[in-house]
Design a protein around this motif. Structure first.
Motif, mmCIF file in Angstrom:
data_model
loop_
_atom_site.group_PDB
_atom_site.id
_atom_site.type_symbol
_atom_site.label_atom_id
_atom_site.label_comp_id
_atom_site.label_asym_id
_atom_site.label_seq_id
_atom_site.Cartn_x
_atom_site.Cartn_y
_atom_site.Cartn_z
ATOM 1 N N VAL A 1 16.382 -21.561 -31.439
ATOM 2 C CA VAL A 1 15.409 -22.614 -31.132
ATOM 3 C C VAL A 1 16.127 -23.692 -30.338
ATOM 4 O O VAL A 1 17.373 -23.785 -30.369
ATOM 5 C CB VAL A 1 14.782 -23.211 -32.418
ATOM 6 N N PRO A 2 15.394 -24.541 -29.592
ATOM 7 C CA PRO A 2 16.046 -25.573 -28.769
ATOM 8 C C PRO A 2 17.035 -26.444 -29.524
ATOM 9 O O PRO A 2 18.087 -26.800 -28.996
ATOM 10 C CB PRO A 2 14.864 -26.386 -28.244
ATOM 11 N N LYS A 3 16.743 -26.784 -30.780
ATOM 12 C CA LYS A 3 17.624 -27.663 -31.550
ATOM 13 C C LYS A 3 19.020 -27.055 -31.708
ATOM 14 O O LYS A 3 20.018 -27.778 -31.795
ATOM 15 C CB LYS A 3 17.011 -27.946 -32.918
ATOM 16 N N ASP A 4 19.099 -25.728 -31.698
ATOM 17 C CA ASP A 4 20.392 -25.065 -31.845
ATOM 18 C C ASP A 4 21.342 -25.412 -30.699
ATOM 19 O O ASP A 4 22.574 -25.350 -30.849
ATOM 20 C CB ASP A 4 20.222 -23.541 -31.897
ATOM 21 N N LEU A 5 20.784 -25.773 -29.543
ATOM 22 C CA LEU A 5 21.616 -26.049 -28.372
ATOM 23 C C LEU A 5 22.513 -27.265 -28.572
ATOM 24 O O LEU A 5 23.540 -27.399 -27.901
ATOM 25 C CB LEU A 5 20.733 -26.258 -27.140
ATOM 26 N N THR A 6 22.143 -28.157 -29.458
ATOM 27 C CA THR A 6 22.942 -29.377 -29.667
ATOM 28 C C THR A 6 24.316 -29.053 -30.256
ATOM 29 O O THR A 6 25.227 -29.880 -30.187
ATOM 30 C CB THR A 6 22.210 -30.365 -30.590
ATOM 31 N N ALA A 7 24.458 -27.860 -30.820
ATOM 32 C CA ALA A 7 25.747 -27.461 -31.382
ATOM 33 C C ALA A 7 26.526 -26.552 -30.428
ATOM 34 O O ALA A 7 27.602 -26.071 -30.781
ATOM 35 C CB ALA A 7 25.526 -26.738 -32.714
ATOM 36 N N HIS A 8 25.988 -26.356 -29.218
ATOM 37 C CA HIS A 8 26.620 -25.443 -28.265
ATOM 38 C C HIS A 8 27.291 -26.198 -27.123
ATOM 39 O O HIS A 8 26.916 -27.332 -26.787
ATOM 40 C CB HIS A 8 25.581 -24.481 -27.691
ATOM 41 N N LEU A 9 28.272 -25.539 -26.503
ATOM 42 C CA LEU A 9 28.946 -26.072 -25.328
ATOM 43 C C LEU A 9 28.085 -25.832 -24.101
ATOM 44 O O LEU A 9 27.399 -24.807 -23.996
ATOM 45 C CB LEU A 9 30.311 -25.399 -25.147
ATOM 46 N N TRP B 1 18.328 -31.478 -19.521
ATOM 47 C CA TRP B 1 17.896 -30.152 -19.966
ATOM 48 C C TRP B 1 16.511 -30.327 -20.593
ATOM 49 O O TRP B 1 16.387 -30.776 -21.738
ATOM 50 C CB TRP B 1 18.869 -29.583 -20.991
ATOM 51 N N THR B 2 15.484 -29.993 -19.834
ATOM 52 C CA THR B 2 14.110 -30.104 -20.297
ATOM 53 C C THR B 2 13.540 -28.708 -20.496
ATOM 54 O O THR B 2 13.445 -27.933 -19.539
ATOM 55 C CB THR B 2 13.248 -30.884 -19.297
ATOM 56 N N LEU B 3 13.178 -28.372 -21.711
ATOM 57 C CA LEU B 3 12.670 -27.044 -22.051
ATOM 58 C C LEU B 3 11.162 -27.122 -22.281
ATOM 59 O O LEU B 3 10.651 -28.144 -22.761
ATOM 60 C CB LEU B 3 13.369 -26.505 -23.292
ATOM 61 N N GLN B 4 10.448 -26.043 -21.957
ATOM 62 C CA GLN B 4 8.992 -26.022 -22.093
ATOM 63 C C GLN B 4 8.545 -24.706 -22.722
ATOM 64 O O GLN B 4 9.091 -23.637 -22.407
ATOM 65 C CB GLN B 4 8.315 -26.186 -20.734
ATOM 66 N N CYS B 5 7.536 -24.813 -23.590
ATOM 67 C CA CYS B 5 6.957 -23.620 -24.201
ATOM 68 C C CYS B 5 5.542 -23.925 -24.667
ATOM 69 O O CYS B 5 5.349 -24.828 -25.498
ATOM 70 C CB CYS B 5 7.804 -23.140 -25.381
ATOM 71 N N GLN C 1 4.443 -27.469 -24.785
ATOM 72 C CA GLN C 1 5.381 -28.366 -25.477
ATOM 73 C C GLN C 1 6.625 -28.555 -24.616
ATOM 74 O O GLN C 1 7.160 -27.606 -24.054
ATOM 75 C CB GLN C 1 5.769 -27.782 -26.831
ATOM 76 N N SER C 2 7.079 -29.801 -24.504
ATOM 77 C CA SER C 2 8.262 -30.118 -23.708
ATOM 78 C C SER C 2 9.315 -30.784 -24.599
ATOM 79 O O SER C 2 8.989 -31.711 -25.356
ATOM 80 C CB SER C 2 7.895 -31.049 -22.556
ATOM 81 N N VAL C 3 10.554 -30.295 -24.520
ATOM 82 C CA VAL C 3 11.625 -30.804 -25.362
ATOM 83 C C VAL C 3 12.853 -31.062 -24.503
ATOM 84 O O VAL C 3 13.235 -30.211 -23.687
ATOM 85 C CB VAL C 3 11.992 -29.801 -26.477
ATOM 86 N N LYS C 4 13.489 -32.232 -24.666
ATOM 87 C CA LYS C 4 14.766 -32.517 -24.019
ATOM 88 C C LYS C 4 15.875 -32.343 -25.039
ATOM 89 O O LYS C 4 15.770 -32.847 -26.159
ATOM 90 C CB LYS C 4 14.790 -33.936 -23.440
ATOM 91 N N VAL C 5 16.929 -31.641 -24.640
ATOM 92 C CA VAL C 5 18.045 -31.410 -25.561
ATOM 93 C C VAL C 5 19.336 -31.934 -24.949
ATOM 94 O O VAL C 5 19.478 -31.999 -23.725
ATOM 95 C CB VAL C 5 18.188 -29.918 -25.909
ATOM 96 N N GLU C 6 20.262 -32.298 -25.800
ATOM 97 C CA GLU C 6 21.571 -32.787 -25.373
ATOM 98 C C GLU C 6 22.650 -31.913 -25.994
ATOM 99 O O GLU C 6 23.084 -32.153 -27.122
ATOM 100 C CB GLU C 6 21.762 -34.252 -25.775
ATOM 101 N N PRO C 7 23.111 -30.894 -25.284
ATOM 102 C CA PRO C 7 24.190 -30.054 -25.802
ATOM 103 C C PRO C 7 25.535 -30.779 -25.691
ATOM 104 O O PRO C 7 25.617 -31.896 -25.171
ATOM 105 C CB PRO C 7 24.143 -28.830 -24.880
#
Length: 302
Positions: A185-193, A207-211, A214-220
């Motif tokens: 899920v997108p939230k998992d990306l915050t723990a990735h390089l 990093w703007t994801l869409q599904c 729904q639009s989510v910005k993540v900060e890896p």
């Protein structure tokens, strides 16, 4: 105050600014560098004020010089284009086409357009300047620019060029995912390089994801930050296992097919508006008009 500054002298000054120095301007104009320097000095003497700040490595416009270039540049460009139009009336289009473009269009969008343009108009010299920030193309001495829709100036004419929509995708090497796990899920990306890109003006590309609306910005976690000018090289670092990359999907197709990279969260890949060609509404010389026709004739999905 009366002055007798010639159009030829002003053209030399503009060449110095456009080419980035006296020597480069002399090569472009085919005259001695000393003559270029003398010409600029003559302009300053006639105006009674400096137009350039000179150092051993660069030249920068003074406030007076910037005002002069802003006013005179478009006028001289119009004169040049009018002469080209008359000279080529009824014949081959000749002259020069100068484009200011972002690195994102260099690998795949621009080459087929310019190849078609070259086939139809072999007597036109094309020059490309690659920049990512929005540029005043008139002040920069360019005929037109290419940018993505969200940053276009309102006083410019713009037409779509290349694909109308582009998809942003995420990918990583099999070795990286074996070591760090596959995000679910997108939230998992915050723990990735991550391999990120920074705009010339400073901010990182988001990093703007869409599904499904729904639009989510993540900060890896940033493992590597590249200048946006290196946009089409980042996947090489992803192949080396440095992290997850977020870039244009079409740039990754060969990597997916070869297995060097694998898709990450494909259900969350987002669509962005494609690029536009923009140019001043008041003026379009023949070489530019011919390029506009090429862009308009190219299928939207090319």
């Amino acid at each position: 105050m009366k002055n007798n500054i010639s159009a030829d002298d002003l053209a030399v000054l503009l060449a110095v600014i456009r080419e980035g120095g006296f020597r480069a301007a002399s090569q472009r104009l085919g005259i001695a560098a000393s003559k270029v320097s003398t010409t600029v000095s003559r302009i300053e003497t006639q105006l009674g004020t400096p137009v350039l700040r000179r150092t051993t490595r660069s030249q920068h416009l003074t406030e007076a010089g910037q005002l002069l270039v802003d006013r005179v540049g478009p006028l001289l460009s119009a004169v040049d284009a009018a002469c080209h139009d008359v000279a080529t009336l009824g014949g081959q289009i000749q002259g020069r086409l100068s484009l200011n473009v972002p690195g994102a269009v260099m690998p795949d969008i621009l080459p087929p357009l310019l190849a078609a343009y070259r086939t139809q108009h072999p007597d036109v010299e094309v020059e490309i300047t690659v920049e990512s920030d929005l540029v005043d193309i008139v002040a920069a001495g360019c005929d037109a620019g290419i940018r993505y829709g969200s940053v276009l100036e309102q006083d410019m004419i713009s037409i779509p060029v290349g694909p109308r929509r582009q998809q942003m995708a995420m990918a990583a090497s099999p070795a990286y995912l074996d070591a760090y796990g596959v995000p679910q899920v997108p939230k998992d990306l915050t723990a990735h390089l991550a391999i990120r890109y920074r705009l010339d003006a400073g901010p990182l590309l988001p990093w703007t994801l869409q599904c499904e609306g729904q639009s989510v910005k993540v900060e890896p976690q940033n493992a590597l930050i590249l200048s946006v000018g290196a946009l089409n090289t980042g996947f090489r670092y992803a192949q080396a296992g440095m992290g997850i990359i977020y870039t244009f999907r079409n740039w990754l197709e060969d990597e997916f097919e070869s297995g060097k990279l694998v898709p990450v969260l494909p259900g969350w890949w987002s669509d962005v508006e494609g690029p536009y060609l923009y140019y001043p509404s008041r003026f379009a010389p023949k070489p530019l008009r011919a390029f506009i026709e090429i862009c308009q004739a190219t299928p939207a999905d090319a």
